[in-house]
Design a protein around this motif. Structure first.
Motif, PDB file in Angstrom:
ATOM      1  N   ILE A  66      10.955  27.840  61.761  1.00  0.00           N
ATOM      2  CA  ILE A  66      12.021  28.792  61.832  1.00  0.00           C
ATOM      3  C   ILE A  66      12.765  28.626  62.899  1.00  0.00           C
ATOM      4  N   PRO A  67      13.990  27.869  62.478  1.00  0.00           N
ATOM      5  CA  PRO A  67      14.854  27.624  63.801  1.00  0.00           C
ATOM      6  C   PRO A  67      15.537  28.762  64.569  1.00  0.00           C
ATOM      7  N   GLY A  68      15.628  29.995  63.699  1.00  0.00           N
ATOM      8  CA  GLY A  68      16.134  31.212  64.465  1.00  0.00           C
ATOM      9  C   GLY A  68      15.032  31.666  65.434  1.00  0.00           C
ATOM     10  N   GLU A  69      13.908  31.401  65.434  1.00  0.00           N
ATOM     11  CA  GLU A  69      12.835  31.725  66.526  1.00  0.00           C
ATOM     12  C   GLU A  69      12.533  30.745  67.385  1.00  0.00           C
ATOM     13  N   ASN A  70      13.182  29.545  67.007  1.00  0.00           N
ATOM     14  CA  ASN A  70      12.527  28.457  67.825  1.00  0.00           C
ATOM     15  C   ASN A  70      11.243  28.142  67.926  1.00  0.00           C
ATOM     16  N   ALA A  71      10.564  28.485  66.586  1.00  0.00           N
ATOM     17  CA  ALA A  71       8.957  28.420  66.505  1.00  0.00           C
ATOM     18  C   ALA A  71       8.434  27.846  65.472  1.00  0.00           C
ATOM     19  N   THR A  72       7.546  26.970  65.332  1.00  0.00           N
ATOM     20  CA  THR A  72       6.957  26.621  64.067  1.00  0.00           C
ATOM     21  C   THR A  72       5.737  27.343  63.950  1.00  0.00           C
ATOM     22  N   VAL A  73       5.591  28.191  62.842  1.00  0.00           N
ATOM     23  CA  VAL A  73       4.488  29.183  62.743  1.00  0.00           C
ATOM     24  C   VAL A  73       3.471  28.573  61.876  1.00  0.00           C
ATOM     25  N   ALA A  74       2.274  28.442  62.437  1.00  0.00           N
ATOM     26  CA  ALA A  74       1.139  27.783  61.736  1.00  0.00           C
ATOM     27  C   ALA A  74      -0.030  29.023  61.074  1.00  0.00           C
ATOM     28  N   VAL A  75      -0.126  28.838  59.959  1.00  0.00           N
ATOM     29  CA  VAL A  75      -1.185  29.864  59.290  1.00  0.00           C
ATOM     30  C   VAL A  75      -2.368  29.044  58.826  1.00  0.00           C
ATOM     31  N   ASP A  76      -3.402  29.473  59.486  1.00  0.00           N
ATOM     32  CA  ASP A  76      -4.609  28.788  59.116  1.00  0.00           C
ATOM     33  C   ASP A  76      -5.272  29.425  57.900  1.00  0.00           C
ATOM     34  N   THR A  77      -5.546  28.591  56.873  1.00  0.00           N
ATOM     35  CA  THR A  77      -5.808  28.862  55.516  1.00  0.00           C
ATOM     36  C   THR A  77      -7.284  29.480  55.312  1.00  0.00           C
ATOM     37  N   VAL A  78      -8.178  29.347  56.380  1.00  0.00           N
ATOM     38  CA  VAL A  78      -9.255  29.690  56.483  1.00  0.00           C
ATOM     39  C   VAL A  78      -9.598  30.971  57.257  1.00  0.00           C
ATOM     40  N   THR A  79      -9.252  30.856  58.425  1.00  0.00           N
ATOM     41  CA  THR A  79      -9.294  32.195  59.332  1.00  0.00           C
ATOM     42  C   THR A  79      -8.341  33.060  59.169  1.00  0.00           C
ATOM     43  N   HIS A  80      -7.230  32.688  58.424  1.00  0.00           N
ATOM     44  CA  HIS A  80      -5.739  33.404  58.373  1.00  0.00           C
ATOM     45  C   HIS A  80      -5.196  33.646  59.839  1.00  0.00           C
ATOM     46  N   THR A  81      -5.503  33.100  60.731  1.00  0.00           N
ATOM     47  CA  THR A  81      -5.072  33.207  61.991  1.00  0.00           C
ATOM     48  C   THR A  81      -3.384  32.430  62.004  1.00  0.00           C
ATOM     49  N   VAL A  82      -2.554  33.464  62.712  1.00  0.00           N
ATOM     50  CA  VAL A  82      -1.274  33.109  62.669  1.00  0.00           C
ATOM     51  C   VAL A  82      -0.799  32.707  63.871  1.00  0.00           C
ATOM     52  N   THR A  83      -0.376  31.349  64.322  1.00  0.00           N
ATOM     53  CA  THR A  83      -0.029  31.100  65.867  1.00  0.00           C
ATOM     54  C   THR A  83       1.578  30.457  65.854  1.00  0.00           C
ATOM     55  N   THR A  84       1.987  30.083  67.000  1.00  0.00           N
ATOM     56  CA  THR A  84       3.318  29.364  67.031  1.00  0.00           C
ATOM     57  C   THR A  84       2.914  28.265  68.095  1.00  0.00           C
ATOM     58  N   PRO A  85       2.299  27.111  67.703  1.00  0.00           N
ATOM     59  CA  PRO A  85       1.651  26.212  68.462  1.00  0.00           C
ATOM     60  C   PRO A  85       2.921  25.379  69.145  1.00  0.00           C
ATOM     61  N   ILE A  86       4.130  25.235  68.368  1.00  0.00           N
ATOM     62  CA  ILE A  86       5.090  24.190  68.724  1.00  0.00           C
ATOM     63  C   ILE A  86       6.531  24.925  68.438  1.00  0.00           C
ATOM     64  N   GLY A  87       7.702  24.497  68.981  1.00  0.00           N
ATOM     65  CA  GLY A  87       8.919  24.851  68.613  1.00  0.00           C
ATOM     66  C   GLY A  87       9.338  24.293  67.350  1.00  0.00           C
TER      67      GLY A  87
END
Length: 205
Positions: free
Chosen positions: A182-203
């Motif tokens: 997502i360039p507007g957030e300068n973030a790559t949003v990671a969605v874990d398909t097992v735990t359903h955890t949402v993180t932004t590990p990289i830009g």
């Protein structure tokens, strides 16, 4: 989603004409040469044939069934290593995905390849693919890209994404993960398909 089917027991055993029960032929087991994910993915509904309606829009999980079957027949040692969405422009709607590039790694990395499938399930072609470092074979998963996007949006990541891909990073406890750039957030949003955890590990730019 796994559906268990129960085969009813016949009321009588067919005879071979001599009074002896006719022995049923047992189907030979299907040889699976892909990663463990192939077995679980084979339980998913199969993608339609090439004459499917152009307006159909199937999730990646369903398209994978056809892709994994094709890879198994062409290269029994191939392993599913991830997929990249083909997007015409940045979007907030996964329904705008035009196609998927589905990656497979072989024992000889130089022979690794990727398939292109339209989102109506039509096979479009094959090309060589170079496996990047830091990725492993993708385990079984059932989450669709739309479900992953909904989770990301619930965590406040509602901007347009210009790239979407799925892979399984080589980490201590790896899981199949969707990534939304997502360039507007300068973030790559990671969605874990097992735990359903949402993180932004990289830009993302």
């Amino acid at each position: 989603m796994t559906t268990t089917r129960t085969t009813p027991t016949p009321a009588c055993v067919p005879s071979n004409g001599n009074g002896n029960p006719r022995r049923r032929l047992r189907a030979a087991p299907w040889r699976i040469g892909l990663a463990a994910s192939a077995t679980a993915l084979s339980l998913l509904p199969i993608a339609p044939s090439a004459d499917a309606a152009p307006s159909a829009h199937l999730p990646l999980t369903q398209i994978l069934r056809e892709a994994v079957n094709r890879a198994h027949h062409e290269h029994p040692d191939a392993q599913f290593y991830g997929a990249d969405a083909v997007l015409p422009r940045p979007t907030t709607n996964p329904q705008d995905i035009r196609a998927w590039m589905i990656h497979f790694r072989t024992k000889d990395p130089a022979k690794s390849f990727e398939y292109t499938y339209a989102t109506n399930g039509q096979y479009q072609g094959r090309q060589s693919w170079k496996p990047p470092l830091g990725l492993g074979a993708v385990s079984a998963f059932t989450m669709t890209e739309s479900q992953a996007h909904e989770l990301a949006a619930r965590h406040g990541h509602t901007g347009a994404f210009k790239a979407l891909y799925l892979n399984e990073p080589v980490v201590q406890r790896p899981h199949p993960t969707y990534y939304f750039c997502i360039p507007g957030e300068n973030a790559t949003v990671a969605v874990d398909t097992v735990t359903h955890t949402v993180t932004t590990p990289i830009g993302c730019r």
